[in-house]
Design an enzyme around this catalytic site. Structure first.
Site, mmCIF file in Angstrom:
data_model
loop_
_atom_site.group_PDB
_atom_site.id
_atom_site.type_symbol
_atom_site.label_atom_id
_atom_site.label_comp_id
_atom_site.label_asym_id
_atom_site.label_seq_id
_atom_site.Cartn_x
_atom_site.Cartn_y
_atom_site.Cartn_z
ATOM 1 N N LYS A 120 3.912 76.487 30.084
ATOM 2 C CA LYS A 120 2.801 76.221 31.004
ATOM 3 C C LYS A 120 2.746 74.742 31.404
ATOM 4 C CE LYS A 120 1.423 80.504 30.592
ATOM 5 N NZ LYS A 120 0.111 80.943 30.151
ATOM 6 N N ASP A 121 3.296 73.858 30.576
ATOM 7 C CA ASP A 121 3.309 72.435 30.929
ATOM 8 C C ASP A 121 4.076 72.182 32.223
ATOM 9 O OD1 ASP A 121 1.881 71.524 28.661
ATOM 10 O OD2 ASP A 121 3.701 71.550 27.452
#
Length: 478
Positions: A120-121
Site C-alpha cells: 500500500k505504500d
C-alpha cells in the site's frame, strides 16, 4: 483526461483529476474512472524501458501519471513523484525490485519495501504528496476518513502524518488485525492521526466510510476525503508498478506475461486490469483469494454474493478478510460496456436488496476470460503454510501469508497461462510473525526501523458499530 462515475451515463458530468483526488466517492455513489483509458503503443513502451533504465522509477511514474493528470503542471507532477519515491523511503533506488523464484516461471515483485512494509505504500506515498500539493494550491484542509483490514491504514497514516492540511480518521475492525499491524497504527502519536477500533469486520468499517461519504451535508461541512482504493489516484499509482515490473521482466516490447495478485478488495488487481486495458502486454490476471472467496466465486460462477459479517472468516491472511470488494464496481462497469444504468441497478438496488447479483447467463460474463484475461483461485491456511515452508526451505525466499496465497494459486494455473508469472508481494513477513513461525518454526527477522514498534504506547478509541458514533467523533476531533 476527464473522469465519470460508474453509475452515471456516458454523457454524465465529467470531473478533473484534482477534483476527484479530493472528492473520493462520486456524488451518485459510484466510483470515478477515466472517460476512456489512454492507450499505449510499442514506441511508448520502448521509451519507458529506456526511462526506467536510465532515469529510474520516479521519472517512469511521472510518464505514466501524465496520461491521467492534465491539471497539474508537468514539472510540479515530476517533483511530486520524486518526493514520493525516494531510496530513503523504499530502501533502494529500484523502488520496485523483482526476482525470479528458482529457475522456474515464477517471479516475485517486491512491493513492500516502503515505510510500513506493505504494498500500500506504493500508492500512499504518492497520495500524500498529491494531497499536500493540491491542498496548498487551494488553501484548503481535508479530513480523510478511511477503513482498513490491516495495511491501508498504516500506509495512509505514515504518508499523511504531520501534514498541517490533513487529518486522518481510520476505522479498523476491532481485534481483527495482527499485533504488528495494530502496533504500527495505534503507536502513532501525531495529533492529526485518529485511530478508531470499530466493533465489526472490515466490511462494516467500509460501509460506515461509504455512508459518511454519502451524507453530502456532513461531507461538505468537514471536507471529507478518501484514501481507500475508492480514490482513483490510488489505482493510477498502482498502474505504475505493473508497468515497471513488466519492463524489468521482459526483453521485447510485445512480450506477454501474467500476474498473480492476492486481493480482497479488488484494488490491486483492478490496477492490473486497467494496465491491460491500456495495452500493456498482460496475458492473464490470476486473482487469488483466501477462505473468504467471494471474488473467486464470481469469476467461476458469475454470481457475486456479499457475506454477512458473521460469515466473514478470520484467517491467517487477515488483510483479505473481506466480502464487499469496493473496487469490483469499476471492473463490472467495463465488463458491462460502461453501462452506468446497469451498474447502478446492480450495486445500488440488487446488491442491497438481495445481497447478490448474478451475471452467469449474460453474454458479457461468458466472454470474460477471453476478453479480460481473468482467472482465479483460493487458498487455505494449510495451503499458505505449505507454500511459505516450501519457498523458504527450497529457495531461501520468505514471504508473508497473503503473498503465499498468490503463489499457491499461481501454481494452480502455471501450465495454462503465459509465462513468466509475476506474483505481487503484499507485505513483509514481519507483519505476520505468528503464521511465519508456524510455517518454518522461526520468527521472521524484524527490520531495524521496527525494532521498538511493539513497545510504543497506543493511541486508539473504541467505537460501536454505528455510523453516527463515527460522525460524532469526527466532529469532536476536527
Amino acid at each position: 483526461m476527464r473522469y465519470i462515475s460508474t453509475r452515471g451515463s456516458a454523457g454524465s458530468q465529467a470531473s478533473s483529476f484534482s477534483d476527484i483526488l479530493l472528492e473520493g466517492l462520486a456524488g451518485d455513489g459510484g466510483l470515478y474512472v477515466p472517460a476512456e483509458y489512454p492507450q499505449l503503443d510499442a514506441a511508448t513502451l520502448a521509451s519507458w524501458r529506456d526511462v526506467l533504465a536510465t532515469q529510474g522509477y520516479p521519472v517512469l511514474a511521472h510518464r505514466v501519471l501524465s496520461l491521467f493528470v492534465d491539471d497539474i503542471p508537468s514539472d510540479d507532477l515530476l517533483g511530486i513523484c520524486r518526493r514520493a519515491y525516494t531510496p530513503e523511503k523504499f530502501g533502494s533506488s529500484s523502488i520496485v525490485p523483482v526476482e525470479r523464484i528458482g529457475d522456474g516461471p515464477l517471479w516475485l515483485g517486491h512491493l513492500s519495501n516502503g515505510p510500513t512494509a506493505a504494498f500500500k505504500d506504493m500508492a500512499m506515498q504518492l497520495l500524500g504528496e498529491l494531497f499536500a500539493y493540491e491542498l496548498d494550491r487551494r488553501d484548503e484542509h481535508l479530513t480523510i476518513v478511511g477503513a482498513t483490514s490491516g495495511d491501508t491504514g498504516s500506509s495512509a497514516e505514515y504518508a499523511m502524518r504531520g501534514r498541517d492540511r490533513l487529518s486522518v480518521h481510520m476505522l479498523t475492525p476491532a481485534g481483527r488485525m495482527s499485533p504488528f499491524q495494530q502496533a504500527q497504527m495505534f503507536g502513532l502519536q501525531d495529533p492529526n492521526i485518529h485511530n478508531i477500533a470499530f466493533d465489526g469486520v472490515f466490511d462494516d468499517c467500509q460501509d460506515a466510510v461509504k455512508a459518511i461519504n454519502a451524507d453530502a451535508e456532513f461531507k461538505a461541512k468537514y471536507h471529507i476525503g478518501a484514501v481507500n482504493s475508492i480514490n482513483w489516484a490510488r489505482l493510477a499509482a498502482q498502474v505504475i508498478y505493473y508497468v515497471a515490473l513488466w519492463l524489468r521482466v521482459t526483453t521485447q516490447n510485445d512480450q506477454r506475461i501474467s500476474f498473480a495478485v492476492p486481493t480482497g478488495n479488488f484494488g490491486d488487481i483492478c490496477a492490473g486490469h486497467i494496465a491491460r486495458e491500456m495495452g500493456l502486454p498482460i496475458d492473464t490476471l490470476i486473482l487469488a483469494t483466501n477462505e473468504n472467496n467471494v471474488l473467486h466465486e464470481f469469476f467461476t460462477t458469475g454470481r457475486y454474493r456479499v457475506r454477512a459479517s458473521s460469515e466473514v472468516a478470520a484467517t491467517s491472511s487477515p488483510s483479505m478478510d473481506i466480502s464487499k470488494a469496493s473496487n469490483f464496481e469499476r471492473f463490472i462497469f467495463d465488463l458491462l460496456g460502461r453501462d452506468g444504468a446497469r451498474v447502478a441497478d446492480l450495486f445500488g438496488r440488487q446488491l442491497p436488496e438481495q445481497g447478490y447479483f448474478d451475471l452467469s447467463e449474460t453474454p458479457e460474463f461468458k466472454r470474460l476470460t477471453d476478453r479480460y484475461g481473468f482467472v482465479s483461485g483460493s487458498s487455505s491456511h494449510a495451503d499458505r503454510l505449505q507454500t511459505i515452508r516450501g519457498l523458504y526451505f527450497d529457495n531461501g525466499v520468505l514471504i508473508d501469508p497473503h503473498t503465499a496465497d498468490g503463489v499457491h494459486v499461481a501454481h494452480e494455473w502455471i501450465s495454462r497461462v503465459a509465462a513468466p508469472i509475476v506474483v505481487l508481494e503484499t507485505a513483509l513477513p514481519v507483519k505476520f510473525a505468528a503464521t511465519i513461525k508456524e510455517a518454518i518454526e522461526v520468527e521472521p527477522e524484524i527490520p531495524a526501523r521496527f525494532a521498538a514498534i511493539m513497545d510504543a504506547p497506543r493511541r486508539v478509541v473504541d467505537l460501536p458499530n454505528d455510523v453516527q458514533a463515527v460522525k460524532d467523533y469526527i466532529a469532536a476531533t476536527s
